[in-house]
Design a protein around this motif. Sequence first.
Motif, PDB file in Angstrom:
ATOM      1  N   ILE A 198     -76.743   6.558  -5.500  1.00  0.00           N
ATOM      2  CA  ILE A 198     -77.231   5.198  -5.690  1.00  0.00           C
ATOM      3  C   ILE A 198     -77.175   4.521  -4.329  1.00  0.00           C
ATOM      4  O   ILE A 198     -76.169   4.623  -3.611  1.00  0.00           O
ATOM      5  N   TYR A 199     -78.238   3.816  -3.968  1.00  0.00           N
ATOM      6  CA  TYR A 199     -78.360   3.252  -2.627  1.00  0.00           C
ATOM      7  C   TYR A 199     -78.199   1.729  -2.651  1.00  0.00           C
ATOM      8  O   TYR A 199     -78.648   1.060  -3.585  1.00  0.00           O
ATOM      9  N   PHE A 200     -77.584   1.210  -1.589  1.00  0.00           N
ATOM     10  CA  PHE A 200     -77.290  -0.222  -1.534  1.00  0.00           C
ATOM     11  C   PHE A 200     -77.170  -0.644  -0.074  1.00  0.00           C
ATOM     12  O   PHE A 200     -76.651   0.112   0.753  1.00  0.00           O
ATOM     13  N   THR A 201     -77.664  -1.836   0.244  1.00  0.00           N
ATOM     14  CA  THR A 201     -77.507  -2.374   1.596  1.00  0.00           C
ATOM     15  C   THR A 201     -76.418  -3.428   1.585  1.00  0.00           C
ATOM     16  O   THR A 201     -76.458  -4.373   0.789  1.00  0.00           O
ATOM     17  N   TYR A 202     -75.433  -3.258   2.458  1.00  0.00           N
ATOM     18  CA  TYR A 202     -74.279  -4.153   2.511  1.00  0.00           C
ATOM     19  C   TYR A 202     -73.881  -4.354   3.970  1.00  0.00           C
ATOM     20  O   TYR A 202     -73.816  -3.382   4.728  1.00  0.00           O
ATOM     21  N   LEU A 203     -73.660  -5.600   4.367  1.00  0.00           N
ATOM     22  CA  LEU A 203     -73.282  -5.919   5.745  1.00  0.00           C
ATOM     23  C   LEU A 203     -74.257  -5.304   6.753  1.00  0.00           C
ATOM     24  O   LEU A 203     -73.870  -4.758   7.773  1.00  0.00           O
ATOM     25  N   ASN A 204     -75.535  -5.380   6.395  1.00  0.00           N
ATOM     26  CA  ASN A 204     -76.605  -4.911   7.270  1.00  0.00           C
ATOM     27  C   ASN A 204     -76.527  -3.415   7.544  1.00  0.00           C
ATOM     28  O   ASN A 204     -77.037  -2.936   8.560  1.00  0.00           O
ATOM     29  N   SER A 205     -75.855  -2.680   6.665  1.00  0.00           N
ATOM     30  CA  SER A 205     -75.727  -1.227   6.792  1.00  0.00           C
ATOM     31  C   SER A 205     -76.149  -0.558   5.486  1.00  0.00           C
ATOM     32  O   SER A 205     -76.078  -1.159   4.411  1.00  0.00           O
ATOM     33  N   LYS A 206     -76.572   0.687   5.592  1.00  0.00           N
ATOM     34  CA  LYS A 206     -77.004   1.438   4.421  1.00  0.00           C
ATOM     35  C   LYS A 206     -75.819   2.180   3.802  1.00  0.00           C
ATOM     36  O   LYS A 206     -75.159   2.977   4.472  1.00  0.00           O
ATOM     37  N   PHE A 207     -75.570   1.913   2.526  1.00  0.00           N
ATOM     38  CA  PHE A 207     -74.506   2.576   1.780  1.00  0.00           C
ATOM     39  C   PHE A 207     -75.125   3.415   0.659  1.00  0.00           C
ATOM     40  O   PHE A 207     -76.238   3.134   0.196  1.00  0.00           O
ATOM     41  N   ARG A 208     -74.381   4.429   0.251  1.00  0.00           N
ATOM     42  CA  ARG A 208     -74.783   5.167  -0.947  1.00  0.00           C
ATOM     43  C   ARG A 208     -73.543   5.585  -1.731  1.00  0.00           C
ATOM     44  O   ARG A 208     -72.504   5.879  -1.148  1.00  0.00           O
ATOM     45  N   VAL A 216     -71.233   5.225   4.086  1.00  0.00           N
ATOM     46  CA  VAL A 216     -72.051   4.329   4.887  1.00  0.00           C
ATOM     47  C   VAL A 216     -72.713   5.124   5.997  1.00  0.00           C
ATOM     48  O   VAL A 216     -72.114   6.052   6.553  1.00  0.00           O
ATOM     49  N   LEU A 217     -73.958   4.761   6.316  1.00  0.00           N
ATOM     50  CA  LEU A 217     -74.684   5.454   7.368  1.00  0.00           C
ATOM     51  C   LEU A 217     -74.166   5.010   8.730  1.00  0.00           C
ATOM     52  O   LEU A 217     -74.203   3.823   9.071  1.00  0.00           O
ATOM     53  N   ASP A 218     -73.664   5.964   9.501  1.00  0.00           N
ATOM     54  CA  ASP A 218     -73.163   5.686  10.838  1.00  0.00           C
ATOM     55  C   ASP A 218     -74.329   5.722  11.820  1.00  0.00           C
ATOM     56  O   ASP A 218     -75.028   6.733  11.942  1.00  0.00           O
ATOM     57  N   ASP A 219     -74.550   4.585  12.502  1.00  0.00           N
ATOM     58  CA  ASP A 219     -75.707   4.477  13.391  1.00  0.00           C
ATOM     59  C   ASP A 219     -75.668   5.488  14.531  1.00  0.00           C
ATOM     60  O   ASP A 219     -76.713   6.015  14.937  1.00  0.00           O
ATOM     61  N   LYS A 220     -74.488   5.757  15.061  1.00  0.00           N
ATOM     62  CA  LYS A 220     -74.395   6.627  16.234  1.00  0.00           C
ATOM     63  C   LYS A 220     -74.630   8.089  15.900  1.00  0.00           C
ATOM     64  O   LYS A 220     -75.275   8.821  16.651  1.00  0.00           O
ATOM     65  N   SER A 221     -74.090   8.531  14.761  1.00  0.00           N
ATOM     66  CA  SER A 221     -74.237   9.943  14.401  1.00  0.00           C
ATOM     67  C   SER A 221     -75.387  10.200  13.432  1.00  0.00           C
ATOM     68  O   SER A 221     -75.768  11.343  13.205  1.00  0.00           O
ATOM     69  N   SER A 222     -75.935   9.114  12.853  1.00  0.00           N
ATOM     70  CA  SER A 222     -76.995   9.217  11.835  1.00  0.00           C
ATOM     71  C   SER A 222     -76.536  10.039  10.633  1.00  0.00           C
ATOM     72  O   SER A 222     -77.356  10.675   9.948  1.00  0.00           O
ATOM     73  N   PRO A 278     -75.574 -11.927   6.499  1.00  0.00           N
ATOM     74  CA  PRO A 278     -75.911 -11.360   5.190  1.00  0.00           C
ATOM     75  C   PRO A 278     -74.861 -10.363   4.709  1.00  0.00           C
ATOM     76  O   PRO A 278     -74.444  -9.480   5.467  1.00  0.00           O
ATOM     77  N   LEU A 279     -74.443 -10.522   3.458  1.00  0.00           N
ATOM     78  CA  LEU A 279     -73.540  -9.557   2.830  1.00  0.00           C
ATOM     79  C   LEU A 279     -74.355  -8.539   2.044  1.00  0.00           C
ATOM     80  O   LEU A 279     -74.350  -7.351   2.325  1.00  0.00           O
TER      81      LEU A 279
END
Length: 222
Positions: A51-61, A71-77, A164-165
């Motif tokens: 299940i996908y959700f955007t929280y604190l401007n980051s992508k969570f699943r 949470v999707l880590d921007d540096k390591s993708s 944004p939360l």
Amino acid sequence: MSNKTPSEKLKGEKAPSNYEIFRNNTRDLFMTYELQPMIDKLGLDHDENYIYFTYLNSKFRLNKQTGDFYVLDDKSSAYVLSDYEDALTLYDVFAYSEEGAKASGELVQIQNLSRVQAANSYAGEGIYERYGKEYSGKAEALMAACEAMGGTPYGKGDVAMRIPLFRDVYAGISFWEADDEFPPVLNIFVDSNMLSFMHYETVWYCCNGLLKHIEALVKNPK
């Protein structure tokens, strides 16, 4: 559950912290609930596994099988296990938020939330004093971190931002630098309808998690 006693643990095996135990217990309780009503209530994107959700401007699943948030880590993708505060907040949003809950757009201090019965219950307030001192002399870095999280100017302060939360729910941060008479001051604000989305205690986890994300960006800008 392991039946090992402390003396039976393998050499170098790390015992779980109280935070990990509480998160795991919350996860296990969460997984006793049906996920489909949450998906329908929140209109969540999902597939067979997540299940996908955007929280604190980051992508969570959320892993549907294990109940863990990543949470999707921007540096390591790559997706990594989410922090304690983020997980506890999202478990509550998924399971507890009211059908049709909407943000008011009005930001208030946590202790002023309209449904709070025990007005003297300000658990966690002391953390703001610590962050206030930490950001003294770092107003520019603090503003840049807030902007990196999607923040926009709002309210009064040397740094005053609306961040944004999730969905249309925002938090606010107001920071005043120290002067000759007063120490640095940091305040956090949340939507006045926040308790339609989570329990009062969870609001503190949410705000502490927000501050940890900001702190990470102050120390390591994107």
